[in-house]
Design an enzyme around this catalytic site. Sequence first.
Site, PDB file in Angstrom:
ATOM      1  CG  HIS A 136       3.695 -14.670  -2.390  1.00 46.66           C
ATOM      2  ND1 HIS A 136       3.533 -14.296  -1.069  1.00 46.66           N
ATOM      3  CD2 HIS A 136       2.979 -15.802  -2.559  1.00 46.66           C
ATOM      4  CE1 HIS A 136       2.752 -15.182  -0.471  1.00 46.66           C
ATOM      5  NE2 HIS A 136       2.400 -16.103  -1.350  1.00 46.66           N
ATOM      6  CD  GLU A 141      10.337  -2.556   0.693  1.00 46.09           C
ATOM      7  OE1 GLU A 141      11.279  -3.185   1.190  1.00 46.09           O
ATOM      8  OE2 GLU A 141      10.034  -1.419   1.054  1.00 46.09           O
ATOM      9  CE  LYS A 189       8.256 -13.615  -0.591  1.00 43.72           C
ATOM     10  NZ  LYS A 189       7.079 -12.741  -0.715  1.00 43.72           N
ATOM     11  CG  ASN A 237       8.985 -13.370   7.869  1.00 45.11           C
ATOM     12  OD1 ASN A 237       9.684 -13.172   8.850  1.00 45.11           O
ATOM     13  ND2 ASN A 237       9.319 -12.926   6.669  1.00 45.11           N
ATOM     14  CE1 TYR A 286       4.019 -14.912   2.805  1.00 51.17           C
ATOM     15  CE2 TYR A 286       3.485 -14.974   5.135  1.00 51.17           C
ATOM     16  CZ  TYR A 286       3.172 -14.602   3.850  1.00 51.17           C
ATOM     17  OH  TYR A 286       2.017 -13.920   3.602  1.00 51.17           O
ATOM     18  CG  HIS A 340       4.306  -7.669  -0.919  1.00 48.49           C
ATOM     19  ND1 HIS A 340       3.724  -8.225   0.194  1.00 48.49           N
ATOM     20  CD2 HIS A 340       3.679  -6.489  -1.114  1.00 48.49           C
ATOM     21  CE1 HIS A 340       2.783  -7.411   0.652  1.00 48.49           C
ATOM     22  NE2 HIS A 340       2.733  -6.354  -0.130  1.00 48.49           N
ATOM     23  CG  ASP A 379      -0.155  -4.598  -0.090  1.00 50.69           C
ATOM     24  OD1 ASP A 379       1.048  -4.269  -0.194  1.00 50.69           O
ATOM     25  OD2 ASP A 379      -0.531  -5.591   0.567  1.00 50.69           O
ATOM     26  CD  GLN A 409      13.426 -12.363   7.354  1.00 45.36           C
ATOM     27  OE1 GLN A 409      14.523 -11.862   7.194  1.00 45.36           O
ATOM     28  NE2 GLN A 409      12.312 -11.712   7.116  1.00 45.36           N
ATOM     29  NE  ARG A 454      -2.003 -10.100   5.811  1.00 43.85           N
ATOM     30  CZ  ARG A 454      -1.471  -9.459   6.857  1.00 43.85           C
ATOM     31  NH1 ARG A 454      -0.278  -8.910   6.757  1.00 43.85           N
ATOM     32  NH2 ARG A 454      -2.129  -9.371   7.993  1.00 43.85           N
ATOM     33  NE  ARG A 482       1.066 -41.853  17.719  1.00 41.83           N
ATOM     34  CZ  ARG A 482       2.355 -41.841  17.403  1.00 41.83           C
ATOM     35  NH1 ARG A 482       3.252 -41.458  18.284  1.00 41.83           N
ATOM     36  NH2 ARG A 482       2.757 -42.211  16.209  1.00 41.83           N
TER      37      ARG A 482
END
Length: 181
Positions: free
Chosen positions: A119, A143, A72, A48, A132, A62, A168, A46, A59, A23
Amino acid sequence: MIFTETSLKGSYVIDLEPFTDERGWFARTYCKNEFNSIGHTKEWVQLNHSYTRQKGTIRGMHFQLAPFTEVKLVRCIAGAAYDVIIDIRKDSPTFLNYFGAEISAINRKMIYIPEGFAHGFQALTDECELIYHHSQFYAPGVEGGIRYNEPLINIDWPLSADRISERDSMHPLIDINFKGL
């Protein structure tokens, strides 16, 4: 799951162990007991999902400031990305060192990122999607960021940096006053 510690203490590359039959396949991506074996005791509060349209896009890098630092868990579910973490723990022997690895829908690798790390990632394909898990709620105004081309860190991005958000690209370069987390 197979947990392999990276060169930055407390961070891991996690390989899934899929069960395969006619399968398709099935794999566990989280088990509280297995994550306890690496010292993870935080709750995921959380989740994301990011979508990056074009390869070459960067990206990051951060992080959230104390007391909102977070763990994370990052997984690529479409396309491929070069995922990068920077150790910004001020008392760490690997302070300002980075680790990077390709994560993709094909290799099914995940990156476990402990508190005290910045990250980011570069999309290696068009139509790149990442999931995430976060141990802390996003807290606006607390941040921070490190510029993707910070000379003291010298990240070896696999592709030219074609697309970077204004935010960024404006992260400050590290100076002698940078104390980490």
